[in-house]
Design an enzyme around this catalytic site. Structure first.
Site, PDB file in Angstrom:
ATOM      1  CB  SER A  25      86.352   7.573   3.711  1.00  0.00           C
ATOM      2  OG  SER A  25      86.701   8.935   4.898  1.00  0.00           O
ATOM      3  CG  HIS A  55      84.150  13.919   7.321  1.00  0.00           C
ATOM      4  ND1 HIS A  55      84.424  12.667   7.781  1.00  0.00           N
ATOM      5  CD2 HIS A  55      84.439  13.769   6.085  1.00  0.00           C
ATOM      6  CE1 HIS A  55      84.950  12.099   7.266  1.00  0.00           C
ATOM      7  NE2 HIS A  55      85.455  11.971   6.047  1.00  0.00           N
ATOM      8  CG  HIS A  77      91.440  14.354   9.370  1.00  0.00           C
ATOM      9  ND1 HIS A  77      89.869  14.092   9.092  1.00  0.00           N
ATOM     10  CD2 HIS A  77      91.347  12.899   8.839  1.00  0.00           C
ATOM     11  CE1 HIS A  77      89.855  13.453   8.792  1.00  0.00           C
ATOM     12  NE2 HIS A  77      90.203  12.836   8.683  1.00  0.00           N
ATOM     13  CE1 TYR A  79      92.311  16.368   6.189  1.00  0.00           C
ATOM     14  CE2 TYR A  79      92.680  14.488   6.750  1.00  0.00           C
ATOM     15  CZ  TYR A  79      92.068  15.442   6.271  1.00  0.00           C
ATOM     16  OH  TYR A  79      91.322  14.509   5.864  1.00  0.00           O
ATOM     17  CD  GLU A  80      89.817  18.520   8.855  1.00  0.00           C
ATOM     18  OE1 GLU A  80      88.785  19.170   8.728  1.00  0.00           O
ATOM     19  OE2 GLU A  80      88.991  16.945   9.448  1.00  0.00           O
ATOM     20  CB  ALA A 107      89.622   6.070   3.889  1.00  0.00           C
ATOM     21  CG  MET A 205      96.333  10.839   5.974  1.00  0.00           C
ATOM     22  SD  MET A 205      95.819  12.114   4.445  1.00  0.00           S
ATOM     23  CE  MET A 205      96.785  11.703   2.798  1.00  0.00           C
ATOM     24  CB  SER A 206      93.113   9.534  11.373  1.00  0.00           C
ATOM     25  OG  SER A 206      91.894   8.142   9.876  1.00  0.00           O
ATOM     26  CG  ASN A 229      94.512   3.560  -1.787  1.00  0.00           C
ATOM     27  OD1 ASN A 229      94.089   4.814  -1.166  1.00  0.00           O
ATOM     28  ND2 ASN A 229      95.606   4.336  -2.124  1.00  0.00           N
ATOM     29  CG  HIS A 241      89.195  12.537  -1.643  1.00  0.00           C
ATOM     30  ND1 HIS A 241      89.100  12.022  -0.795  1.00  0.00           N
ATOM     31  CD2 HIS A 241      88.053  13.216  -1.534  1.00  0.00           C
ATOM     32  CE1 HIS A 241      88.754  12.119   0.029  1.00  0.00           C
ATOM     33  NE2 HIS A 241      87.109  12.754  -0.440  1.00  0.00           N
TER      34      HIS A 241
HETATM   35  N1  HPA Z   1      97.235   7.405   1.825  1.00  0.00           N
HETATM   36  C1  HPA Z   1      97.219   8.033   2.860  1.00  0.00           C
HETATM   37  N2  HPA Z   1      96.511   8.046   3.294  1.00  0.00           N
HETATM   38  C2  HPA Z   1      95.330   7.287   2.517  1.00  0.00           C
HETATM   39  C3  HPA Z   1      95.676   6.723   1.068  1.00  0.00           C
HETATM   40  C4  HPA Z   1      96.684   7.140   1.286  1.00  0.00           C
HETATM   41  O1  HPA Z   1      97.527   5.820   0.086  1.00  0.00           O
HETATM   42  N3  HPA Z   1      94.134   5.807   0.834  1.00  0.00           N
HETATM   43  C5  HPA Z   1      93.481   6.196   1.925  1.00  0.00           C
HETATM   44  N4  HPA Z   1      93.453   6.993   2.895  1.00  0.00           N
END
Ligand code: HPA
Length: 267
Positions: A25, A55, A77, A79-80, A107, A205-206, A229, A241
């Protein structure tokens, strides 16, 4: 996999990439700035369609800073709903195309309380908390061994190189351990406390499946996280998000400069 390699070679001729970059990202636009040959995932044998909005889902081949590069604009991913096999398939294809070094970006949420949104973190190690492993299944001895060593997934030389590049550009970078969870739900504050207790500096998550696979097949791996974040509970406000995208956007310029400097410097 050989079908994918032949298909791609047909498109790129004698352009053989030495460096692969997985654009997370905020970095996706790097591929737009360097025109080269782009090959949509939907056309490549064995690649699945990417389901995340924003994407593009293509491989972009371009010469950048004198290096022959293949960029993944969009990744698969877990999670997809993709299988681990699908998630890491492009890494194996890059290996077969001759890629020696893989730069993986993402990210992530900051677990280390010192980290602020839009910080960059050079990944020094990871914790695979996805509950599975991309190498499960029959081993392909042509790619790597059954029980690969993971003592130094992220090449120390490349960590130092990224660090030197950041210093040269006056970019403040953090170093740390990335923990991967499946998502797609963000972590609870209790899970983030667990991550911190277990030694993580960031969560995401990657990256981990791709890094395991790349190291397994003897590629040099560099990982860079954009801390988008403070992870849940580290900050008092909840996550969205939109906030992640905004921080990635803010960090984009220094993220791109760092990656370009790395490309310039890398041997
Ligand atoms: N947690 C998991 N994945 C993320 C986060 C998070 O806080 N921020 C961006 N990707």
């Amino acid at each position: 996999m050989q079908d994918a390699v032949s298909f791609i070679k047909n498109k790129i001729g004698d352009f053989l990439p030495e460096i692969g970059i997985i654009l997370g990202s905020g970095l996706g636009s790097l591929a737009d700035e360097y025109c080269g040959v782009s090959v949509p995932y939907s056309e490549i044998p064995g690649f699945k369609a990417s389901t995340v909005a924003g994407h593009k889902g293509q491989l972009v081949f371009a010469e950048i800073c004198g290096k022959k590069v293949v960029m993944m604009q969009g990744r698969f991913h877990f999670y997809e709903g993709h299988s681990m096999e699908t998630v890491v398939y492009p890494v194996k294809v890059m290996k077969l195309l001759g890629v020696k070094t893989l730069i993986i970006t993402n990210a992530a949420g900051g677990v280390n309380p010192e980290f602020k949104p839009s910080d960059l973190m050079i990944i020094t190690d990871h914790i695979n908390f996805m509950g599975t492993n991309p190498l499960i299944g029959k081993n392909d001895e042509n790619l790597g061994v059954r029980f690969p060593d993971m003592s130094e997934v992220y090449s120390r030389n490349l960590v130092n190189l990224a660090n030197d590049c950041a210093k040269k550009l006056g970019i403040d970078v953090k170093h740390g351990v990335y923990m991967a969870l499946t998502g797609p739900s963000y972590e609870t504050p209790a899970e983030v406390r667990m991550a911190r207790t277990l030694g993580a500096d960031a969560v995401g998550m990657s990256t981990v499946p791709e890094a395991i696979t790349a190291h397994y097949c003897s590629m040099n791996v560099m990982g860079i996280s954009c801390i988008c974040n403070k992870a849940a509970g580290v900050s008092i406000v909840g996550l969205s998000h939109a906030e992640v995208i905004e921080a990635a956007e803010m960090a984009k310029q220094k993220f791109v400069s760092l990656v370009l400097e790395v490309l310039k410097t890398i041997k």
